[in-house]
Scaffold this motif. Structure first.
Motif, PDB file in Angstrom:
ATOM      1  N   ASN A   1     131.134  56.652  59.340  1.00 37.64           N
ATOM      2  CA  ASN A   1     129.689  56.920  59.302  1.00 37.64           C
ATOM      3  C   ASN A   1     129.145  56.581  57.922  1.00 37.64           C
ATOM      4  O   ASN A   1     129.413  57.309  56.965  1.00 37.64           O
ATOM      5  CB  ASN A   1     129.409  58.398  59.611  1.00 37.64           C
ATOM      6  CG  ASN A   1     129.388  58.633  61.109  1.00 37.64           C
ATOM      7  OD1 ASN A   1     128.830  57.839  61.851  1.00 37.64           O
ATOM      8  ND2 ASN A   1     130.013  59.714  61.540  1.00 37.64           N
ATOM      9  N   VAL A   2     128.420  55.479  57.814  1.00 38.45           N
ATOM     10  CA  VAL A   2     127.888  55.035  56.520  1.00 38.45           C
ATOM     11  C   VAL A   2     126.363  55.059  56.564  1.00 38.45           C
ATOM     12  O   VAL A   2     125.750  54.539  57.501  1.00 38.45           O
ATOM     13  CB  VAL A   2     128.377  53.614  56.165  1.00 38.45           C
ATOM     14  CG1 VAL A   2     127.879  53.217  54.775  1.00 38.45           C
ATOM     15  CG2 VAL A   2     129.894  53.526  56.217  1.00 38.45           C
ATOM     16  N   THR A   3     125.765  55.659  55.553  1.00 39.31           N
ATOM     17  CA  THR A   3     124.306  55.655  55.421  1.00 39.31           C
ATOM     18  C   THR A   3     123.912  54.639  54.356  1.00 39.31           C
ATOM     19  O   THR A   3     124.443  54.677  53.240  1.00 39.31           O
ATOM     20  CB  THR A   3     123.787  57.050  55.021  1.00 39.31           C
ATOM     21  OG1 THR A   3     124.047  57.948  56.101  1.00 39.31           O
ATOM     22  CG2 THR A   3     122.291  57.032  54.744  1.00 39.31           C
ATOM     23  N   VAL A   4     123.018  53.718  54.708  1.00 38.28           N
ATOM     24  CA  VAL A   4     122.502  52.741  53.745  1.00 38.28           C
ATOM     25  C   VAL A   4     121.119  53.219  53.304  1.00 38.28           C
ATOM     26  O   VAL A   4     120.244  53.456  54.136  1.00 38.28           O
ATOM     27  CB  VAL A   4     122.427  51.330  54.358  1.00 38.28           C
ATOM     28  CG1 VAL A   4     121.725  50.358  53.415  1.00 38.28           C
ATOM     29  CG2 VAL A   4     123.832  50.820  54.689  1.00 38.28           C
ATOM     30  N   ALA A   5     120.946  53.407  51.991  1.00 36.85           N
ATOM     31  CA  ALA A   5     119.675  53.911  51.449  1.00 36.85           C
ATOM     32  C   ALA A   5     118.796  52.745  51.037  1.00 36.85           C
ATOM     33  O   ALA A   5     119.108  52.029  50.092  1.00 36.85           O
ATOM     34  CB  ALA A   5     119.948  54.823  50.253  1.00 36.85           C
ATOM     35  N   GLY A   6     117.717  52.528  51.787  1.00 37.83           N
ATOM     36  CA  GLY A   6     116.735  51.515  51.410  1.00 37.83           C
ATOM     37  C   GLY A   6     116.866  50.219  52.174  1.00 37.83           C
ATOM     38  O   GLY A   6     117.921  49.601  52.189  1.00 37.83           O
ATOM     39  N   LEU A   7     115.781  49.827  52.843  1.00 33.21           N
ATOM     40  CA  LEU A   7     115.675  48.469  53.376  1.00 33.21           C
ATOM     41  C   LEU A   7     115.338  47.575  52.184  1.00 33.21           C
ATOM     42  O   LEU A   7     114.797  48.024  51.199  1.00 33.21           O
ATOM     43  CB  LEU A   7     114.535  48.399  54.392  1.00 33.21           C
ATOM     44  CG  LEU A   7     114.792  49.068  55.745  1.00 33.21           C
ATOM     45  CD1 LEU A   7     113.479  49.304  56.461  1.00 33.21           C
ATOM     46  CD2 LEU A   7     115.722  48.227  56.597  1.00 33.21           C
TER      47      LEU A   7
ATOM     48  N   LEU B   1     129.826  58.109  53.579  1.00 39.08           N
ATOM     49  CA  LEU B   1     129.584  57.266  52.402  1.00 39.08           C
ATOM     50  C   LEU B   1     128.123  56.856  52.407  1.00 39.08           C
ATOM     51  O   LEU B   1     127.547  56.596  53.468  1.00 39.08           O
ATOM     52  CB  LEU B   1     130.457  55.998  52.468  1.00 39.08           C
ATOM     53  CG  LEU B   1     130.138  54.883  51.451  1.00 39.08           C
ATOM     54  CD1 LEU B   1     130.580  55.281  50.051  1.00 39.08           C
ATOM     55  CD2 LEU B   1     130.802  53.565  51.850  1.00 39.08           C
ATOM     56  N   ILE B   2     127.514  56.812  51.201  1.00 40.79           N
ATOM     57  CA  ILE B   2     126.166  56.229  51.069  1.00 40.79           C
ATOM     58  C   ILE B   2     126.296  54.922  50.298  1.00 40.79           C
ATOM     59  O   ILE B   2     126.967  54.867  49.262  1.00 40.79           O
ATOM     60  CB  ILE B   2     125.213  57.185  50.315  1.00 40.79           C
ATOM     61  CG1 ILE B   2     124.928  58.439  51.149  1.00 40.79           C
ATOM     62  CG2 ILE B   2     123.894  56.478  49.977  1.00 40.79           C
ATOM     63  CD1 ILE B   2     124.060  59.463  50.442  1.00 40.79           C
ATOM     64  N   VAL B   3     125.659  53.877  50.802  1.00 41.09           N
ATOM     65  CA  VAL B   3     125.514  52.631  50.042  1.00 41.09           C
ATOM     66  C   VAL B   3     124.028  52.495  49.735  1.00 41.09           C
ATOM     67  O   VAL B   3     123.203  52.411  50.643  1.00 41.09           O
ATOM     68  CB  VAL B   3     126.023  51.414  50.848  1.00 41.09           C
ATOM     69  CG1 VAL B   3     125.742  50.122  50.075  1.00 41.09           C
ATOM     70  CG2 VAL B   3     127.512  51.544  51.128  1.00 41.09           C
ATOM     71  N   THR B   4     123.698  52.528  48.438  1.00 37.14           N
ATOM     72  CA  THR B   4     122.284  52.578  48.050  1.00 37.14           C
ATOM     73  C   THR B   4     121.779  51.266  47.476  1.00 37.14           C
ATOM     74  O   THR B   4     122.520  50.523  46.834  1.00 37.14           O
ATOM     75  CB  THR B   4     122.033  53.710  47.024  1.00 37.14           C
ATOM     76  OG1 THR B   4     120.633  53.723  46.689  1.00 37.14           O
ATOM     77  CG2 THR B   4     122.820  53.508  45.733  1.00 37.14           C
ATOM     78  N   ALA B   5     120.491  51.008  47.700  1.00 35.71           N
ATOM     79  CA  ALA B   5     119.802  49.930  46.984  1.00 35.71           C
ATOM     80  C   ALA B   5     119.795  50.307  45.505  1.00 35.71           C
ATOM     81  O   ALA B   5     119.645  51.487  45.167  1.00 35.71           O
ATOM     82  CB  ALA B   5     118.375  49.791  47.505  1.00 35.71           C
ATOM     83  N   PRO B   6     119.950  49.329  44.585  1.00 31.09           N
ATOM     84  CA  PRO B   6     120.055  49.674  43.169  1.00 31.09           C
ATOM     85  C   PRO B   6     118.829  50.381  42.598  1.00 31.09           C
ATOM     86  O   PRO B   6     118.943  51.182  41.687  1.00 31.09           O
ATOM     87  CB  PRO B   6     120.290  48.319  42.477  1.00 31.09           C
ATOM     88  CG  PRO B   6     119.976  47.277  43.490  1.00 31.09           C
ATOM     89  CD  PRO B   6     120.133  47.892  44.827  1.00 31.09           C
ATOM     90  N   GLY B   7     117.648  50.116  43.172  1.00 28.50           N
ATOM     91  CA  GLY B   7     116.427  50.704  42.606  1.00 28.50           C
ATOM     92  C   GLY B   7     116.238  52.187  42.864  1.00 28.50           C
ATOM     93  O   GLY B   7     115.388  52.813  42.243  1.00 28.50           O
TER      94      GLY B   7
END
Length: 474
Positions: free
Chosen positions: A13-19, A76-82
């Motif tokens: 289960n991975v959450t991606v933060a930010g389009l 796990l969270i994978v985030t946009a750098p901003g």
């Protein structure tokens, strides 16, 4: 999370933060690896909805207008750098013991066992130019390479694509480094450190610390700027592999383990036999385009990283000669009536503007825009003697006007009380009236452009267009 082989991702289960530029590719890659992906995004506008539809069509869950809540079961969270580190989502992740990676960390973890090593570059200013110079030098040595990271090819594409690389030239922002804890470069450079993005990092100390992460675990060389002690301090604090060397670059005569300049020649006293006595000629200052002081520093940093990788001296020269700078970086637009007009719209902060102003003797300076919390006292103090006059535009021009009044009261100032796009033509016309033959009219705003323009490219284009109108009427 393990090393990133496909089996690790099945059903995770991975959450991606930010389009956005990094979020969408990350979501697609993770979905393709078998992960259960949920994308969360603060915004819920037409563009976000269109992007969400595209992702949902392949089986990715998207939650718009709610970037604060941690989805149930996230591993796990994978985030946009901003995304700022103080976001509620990350506090919730910390509380739940969920790791947070950026797109750079994800790319690093997904590299195969025989992946190309990374030569990495960060710094407040000059990153893109240095990485492009480095890629040009590596290509001149016959190596398969690309400029990637914060520019060019996305790191995920470079790591997972069909193309095979020998070595990658990687530009990394402080944001990206913050979210890349396990990155270990072959060699890395911090070009300079000046106040920038402090609203994101919270303090100068936190900003410098994130920049310094680039040196962690370096194998061959930590490249620092002799003129910027903060960069050398970061090398001292870094935990590197045994045998990794500190390599300085300087615009002066280099000492042992440094690259520098001697009588118009770029020389290497780091990657030579018996560096106490010997120096290797690499290129001439004239091979660097443009040969402004800060750009020569960029060239030396690129050369240091290339030499750390084992590139021969001839490739440094050939690579620098083949390099063409990007638009809006000290770009000479035209000469009109003996006055040079130069577009450095890319100078969006005071540090970049200072470097730009240092490249010319007598300047009519066009400046202003969005200050992003910057102060202009030091910039004006250091540049005052070079200023013939200043023309100010943009939302925060009063801050520059006050600094000029305090530290350069003899410099004539035209304050154009305008933030419309037509203000640039008026500014260039004012500058023409103030300039004398031999002067340079320099657009180096020291500010962001979004108060008046879509971006610094559009601002530079408006300047160039205004200069062409002058020329036509000359």
């Amino acid at each position: 999370m393990g090393s990133g082989q496909v089996t690790d991702w099945q059903g995770k289960n991975v959450t991606v933060a930010g389009l956005g530029v990094s979020g969408i590719p990350a979501a697609k890659v993770l979905h393709g690896l078998g992960a259960q992906v949920t994308v969360v995004n603060d915004g819920d506008d037409a563009r976000a909805r269109a992007q969400a539809t595209e992702l949902e069509a392949i089986g990715v869950t998207v939650r718009l207008g709610d970037g604060a809540t941690l989805p149930e079961g996230t591993e796990l969270i994978v985030t946009a750098p901003g995304w700022k580190p103080d976001k509620p989502l990350f506090a919730a992740a910390h509380e739940a013991g969920v790791p947070v990676w950026g797109d750079v960390e994800l790319a690093w973890r997904l590299r195969g066992p025989d992946a190309a090593p990374w030569l990495a570059v960060t710094g407040t200013n000059g990153k893109t130019t240095t990485v492009q110079m480095l890629a040009s030098i590596l290509k001149a040595a016959g190596l398969r390479t690309a400029a990637v990271g914060n520019i060019g090819v996305s790191l995920l594409d470079a790591v997972l694509g069909e193309e095979q690389y020998d070595v990658l030239a990687v530009e990394l922002s402080s944001y990206q480094l913050h979210w890349a804890p396990s990155l270990r470069a072959h060699s890395a450079a911090v070009l300079n450190i000046a106040p920038d993005h402090l609203d994101w990092h919270g303090s100068m100390e936190a900003y410098a610390k994130d920049k310094g992460r680039i040196y962690e675990g370096n194998r061959v060389a930590c490249v620092y700027n002799v003129a910027d002690k903060a960069t050398e301090d970061l090398v001292r604090e870094a935990d590197v592999e045994e045998g990794c060397r500190a390599i300085g670059f300087t615009l002066g005569t280099p000492g042992p383990s440094q690259l520098g300049v001697v009588e118009g020649i770029l020389v290497d006293r780091a990657f030579v036999e018996d560096r106490q006595k010997n120096a290797q000629e690499l290129a001439e200052v004239a091979d660097v385009d443009p040969p402004a002081p800060h750009n020569i520093a960029n060239a030396l940093a690129a050369a240091a990283l290339a030499r750390a990788y084992g590139v021969p001296p001839k490739a440094v020269r050939d690579g620098l000669r083949a390099f063409t700078p990007d638009a809006h970086r000290i770009a000479h637009v035209a000469d009109v009536d003996g006055v040079a007009y130069v577009d450095d719209s890319k100078a969006t902060n005071t540090h970049a503007a200072e470097a730009s102003l240092a490249a010319y003797e007598s300047i009519v300076w066009i400046a202003g825009g969005l200050a992003k919390g910057a102060v202009f006292e030091e910039l004006v103090t250091k540049s005052a003697k070079r200023l013939r006059a200043a023309v100010l535009i943009g939302a925060d021009r009063a801050l520059i006007r006050e600094a000029l009044a305090r530290h350069a009261p003899e410099v004539p100032v035209v304050d154009l009380d305008r933030t419309d796009t037509g203000a640039m033509l008026a500014a260039v016309q004012e500058a023409k009236g103030l300039a004398q033959p031999g002067d340079t009219v320099l657009l180096a705003p020291a500010c962001a452009s979004m108060d008046m323009f879509a971006n610094y490219n559009q601002r530079g284009d408006a300047f160039a267009e205004a200069v062409r109108e002058l020329g036509a009427g000359a």
